[in-house]
Design a protein around this motif. Structure first.
Motif, PDB file in Angstrom:
ATOM      1  N   GLN A 152       0.845  -1.188   0.000  1.00 56.11           N
ATOM      2  CA  GLN A 152       0.000   0.000   0.000  1.00 56.11           C
ATOM      3  C   GLN A 152       0.887   1.247   0.000  1.00 56.11           C
ATOM      4  OE1 GLN A 152      -1.966  -1.373   3.588  1.00 56.11           O
ATOM      5  NE2 GLN A 152      -3.958  -1.320   2.572  1.00 56.11           N
ATOM      6  N   PRO A 153       0.616   2.212  -0.879  1.00 60.09           N
ATOM      7  CA  PRO A 153       1.502   3.376  -1.031  1.00 60.09           C
ATOM      8  C   PRO A 153       1.802   4.132   0.255  1.00 60.09           C
ATOM      9  CG  PRO A 153      -0.044   3.291  -2.854  1.00 60.09           C
ATOM     10  CD  PRO A 153      -0.473   2.227  -1.883  1.00 60.09           C
ATOM     11  N   TRP A 154       0.821   4.245   1.141  1.00 62.09           N
ATOM     12  CA  TRP A 154       1.028   5.032   2.359  1.00 62.09           C
ATOM     13  C   TRP A 154       2.063   4.399   3.284  1.00 62.09           C
ATOM     14  CZ3 TRP A 154      -0.055   2.625   6.978  1.00 62.09           C
ATOM     15  CH2 TRP A 154      -0.934   1.534   6.938  1.00 62.09           C
ATOM     16  N   GLN A 155       2.305   3.090   3.126  1.00 64.73           N
ATOM     17  CA  GLN A 155       3.275   2.436   4.005  1.00 64.73           C
ATOM     18  C   GLN A 155       4.699   2.889   3.700  1.00 64.73           C
ATOM     19  OE1 GLN A 155       2.648  -1.854   4.810  1.00 64.73           O
ATOM     20  NE2 GLN A 155       0.815  -1.686   3.524  1.00 64.73           N
ATOM     21  N   ALA A 156       5.042   2.969   2.419  1.00 68.03           N
ATOM     22  CA  ALA A 156       6.365   3.450   2.036  1.00 68.03           C
ATOM     23  C   ALA A 156       6.537   4.911   2.425  1.00 68.03           C
ATOM     24  CB  ALA A 156       6.565   3.277   0.525  1.00 68.03           C
ATOM     25  N   ASN A 157       5.486   5.689   2.265  1.00 68.15           N
ATOM     26  CA  ASN A 157       5.520   7.104   2.629  1.00 68.15           C
ATOM     27  C   ASN A 157       5.778   7.278   4.127  1.00 68.15           C
ATOM     28  OD1 ASN A 157       5.235   9.826   1.722  1.00 68.15           O
ATOM     29  ND2 ASN A 157       3.195   9.906   2.603  1.00 68.15           N
ATOM     30  N   GLY A 158       5.067   6.487   4.940  1.00 59.87           N
ATOM     31  CA  GLY A 158       5.234   6.557   6.388  1.00 59.87           C
ATOM     32  C   GLY A 158       6.599   6.078   6.839  1.00 59.87           C
ATOM     33  N   LEU A 159       7.132   5.064   6.161  1.00 54.21           N
ATOM     34  CA  LEU A 159       8.462   4.568   6.496  1.00 54.21           C
ATOM     35  C   LEU A 159       9.497   5.656   6.263  1.00 54.21           C
ATOM     36  CD1 LEU A 159      10.681   2.532   7.110  1.00 54.21           C
ATOM     37  CD2 LEU A 159      10.345   1.552   4.831  1.00 54.21           C
ATOM     38  N   PHE A 160       9.409   6.363   5.136  1.00 53.58           N
ATOM     39  CA  PHE A 160      10.376   7.429   4.861  1.00 53.58           C
ATOM     40  C   PHE A 160      10.280   8.542   5.898  1.00 53.58           C
ATOM     41  CE2 PHE A 160      11.560  11.531   3.112  1.00 53.58           C
ATOM     42  CZ  PHE A 160      12.857  11.272   2.695  1.00 53.58           C
ATOM     43  N   ASP A 161       9.060   8.980   6.215  1.00 49.75           N
ATOM     44  CA  ASP A 161       8.898  10.053   7.202  1.00 49.75           C
ATOM     45  C   ASP A 161       9.434   9.640   8.568  1.00 49.75           C
ATOM     46  OD1 ASP A 161       7.777  11.731   5.345  1.00 49.75           O
ATOM     47  OD2 ASP A 161       5.710  11.435   5.993  1.00 49.75           O
TER      48      ASP A 161
END
Length: 411
Positions: free
Chosen positions: A186-195
């Motif tokens: 899910q796209p939001w997972q990669a986004n949250g990992l980076f943040d």
């Protein structure tokens, strides 16, 4: 979607959904469908039903990125639900400005929300032009590393105390046939990992420069370059997990197929429902064990305008129930999140929840990116992180260049 363009034409036609049999039956839409989430939301339903009204569950599978467009389409299309979940932040701002969401200021003043809801930023996210339009229900933080203790024992390495030790354990884990890092598609997972990497490894000042000040020079600078190098390491550690949903990735850690996962504190609910004990079966490292800062985002409920007096009264009752101390304790203990009230008894909280509470008590809670960036800016960043984490062909340098461009025009 330009909500304002057709909101006026729809305002006169807003009615209760056809599926609602009685005025006091309130359809509530949300994206809480995993085992832990379902157990938690059942506490809301039970408390609301006790008021004499009825919670009509409208769960939408697939997470927020799938659910939000459906929710918005229904509201703008004249088929509003009684209440709907959004994250703290700006996701419903256009709906509020279009006059499609109820003003809850009177309910908030009656319940003294400004005094009991902490930190104040939670209610600030619900406030537009001095009026309150949503009910915060929890405090979620992204910055956690979840570890299966047995997996490290099997690999012959000590359970890591921080992100650096976790990365160093990667080769041994792979030799033991264990995926080091579980990451869903899910796209939001990669986004949250980076943040999470940016705040934990870069620190508070860098987080503020990039996401509060929207400093494109900092986003293009050497400190953020180090974060992209760490993100490339995380990408390498996550290769081959091949799952989509976040809770599937969490299950890989619970079952020992993977050693760790960077995921918000809602992962606790999955460990709990699986009968796992914090500090024994699994470990949790806030700030990835490197930083004592977390961001405080979470979930809130908004109430679409209904042309039905009984439905509106039921909405008021639900708003009051969601903030009630006993409901806050029951829900958040199962959800894995922290309560939005500072005056509730959490003596039964597990080790991980207590760590989160201590960080918040120390004043080390920062504003989440959902509150700092517009949905459009978040979407651009999410697309970038999805591409970066799904393919090793994108270099950290190329990804950082695009990231800096996004920050330069972020709102």
């Amino acid at each position: 979607m330009n909500i304002r363009a057709f909101a006026a034409a729809l305002a006169a036609t807003v009615v209760l959904p056809l599926g609602v049999a009685q005025a006091a039956d309130l359809e509530v839409t949300h994206w809480w469908t995993s085992g832990g989430e379902a157990a938690a939301v059942a506490e809301f339903a039970k408390a609301f039903d006790a008021t004499g009204n009825k919670w009509v569950d409208g769960a939408i599978a697939g997470g927020g990125s799938t659910a939000r467009p459906i929710m918005i389409s229904r509201i703008t299309g004249g088929d509003p639900m009684g209440a709907t979940q959004f994250n703290h932040g700006r996701q419903a701002q256009e709906l509020v400005e279009a006059g499609l969401m109820r003003d809850l200021t009177d309910v908030a003043e009656k319940g003294n929300w400004k005094e009991v809801i902490k930190p104040a930023s939670l209610l600030d996210s619900c406030t537009i032009d001095g009026r309150i339009y949503c009910v915060p229900v929890n405090i979620h933080s992204w910055q956690w590393l979840w570890l299966n203790n047995e997996a490290f024992e099997k690999a012959g390495v000590a359970v890591p105390k921080d992100w650096n030790e976790f990365v160093a354990a990667g080769p041994k884990l792979k030799e033991a046939g264990i995926h080091p890092l579980a990451l869903g598609g899910q796209p939001w997972q990669a986004n949250g990992l980076f943040d999470t990497l940016l705040l934990a490894l870069g620190g508070k000042e860098l987080h503020e420069k990039v996401y509060v000040e929207k400093d494109a020079e900092a986003a293009a600078g050497p400190e953020v370059a180090k974060i992209f190098e760490a993100a490339a390491q995380a990408r390498e550690l996550s290769i081959g997990t091949n799952v989509q949903d976040w809770n599937q990735a969490t299950n890989m850690v619970i079952t020992g197929k993977a050693a760790g996962q960077v995921m918000g504190d809602w992962a606790q609910g999955e460990f709990q429902i699986a009968g796992k004990v914090a500090g024994k079966d699994y470990s949790c490292l806030p700030g990835l064990g490197v930083s004592q800062y977390i961001t405080t985002g979470g979930d809130a409920f908004y109430f679409p305008v209904l042309k039905d007096e009984e439905g509106s009264k039921a909405q008021d009752a639900l708003a009051e129930v969601l903030v009630a101390p006993e409901t806050q304790v029951a829900f958040n203990l199962k959800k894995g999140s922290l309560p939005i009230r500072g005056d509730v008894d959490l003596a039964s909280a597990n080790d991980c929840m207590k760590k989160g509470l201590e960080i918040v008590a120390q004043g080390n809670a920062l504003t989440s990116t959902d509150q700092l960036l517009s949905p459009d800016s978040q979407s651009q960043k999410q697309d970038l992180m999805t591409e970066f984490f799904s393919s090793t062909s994108m270099t950290p340098e190329a990804a950082q260049e695009r990231f800096a461009e996004i920050i330069s025009s972020a709102d």
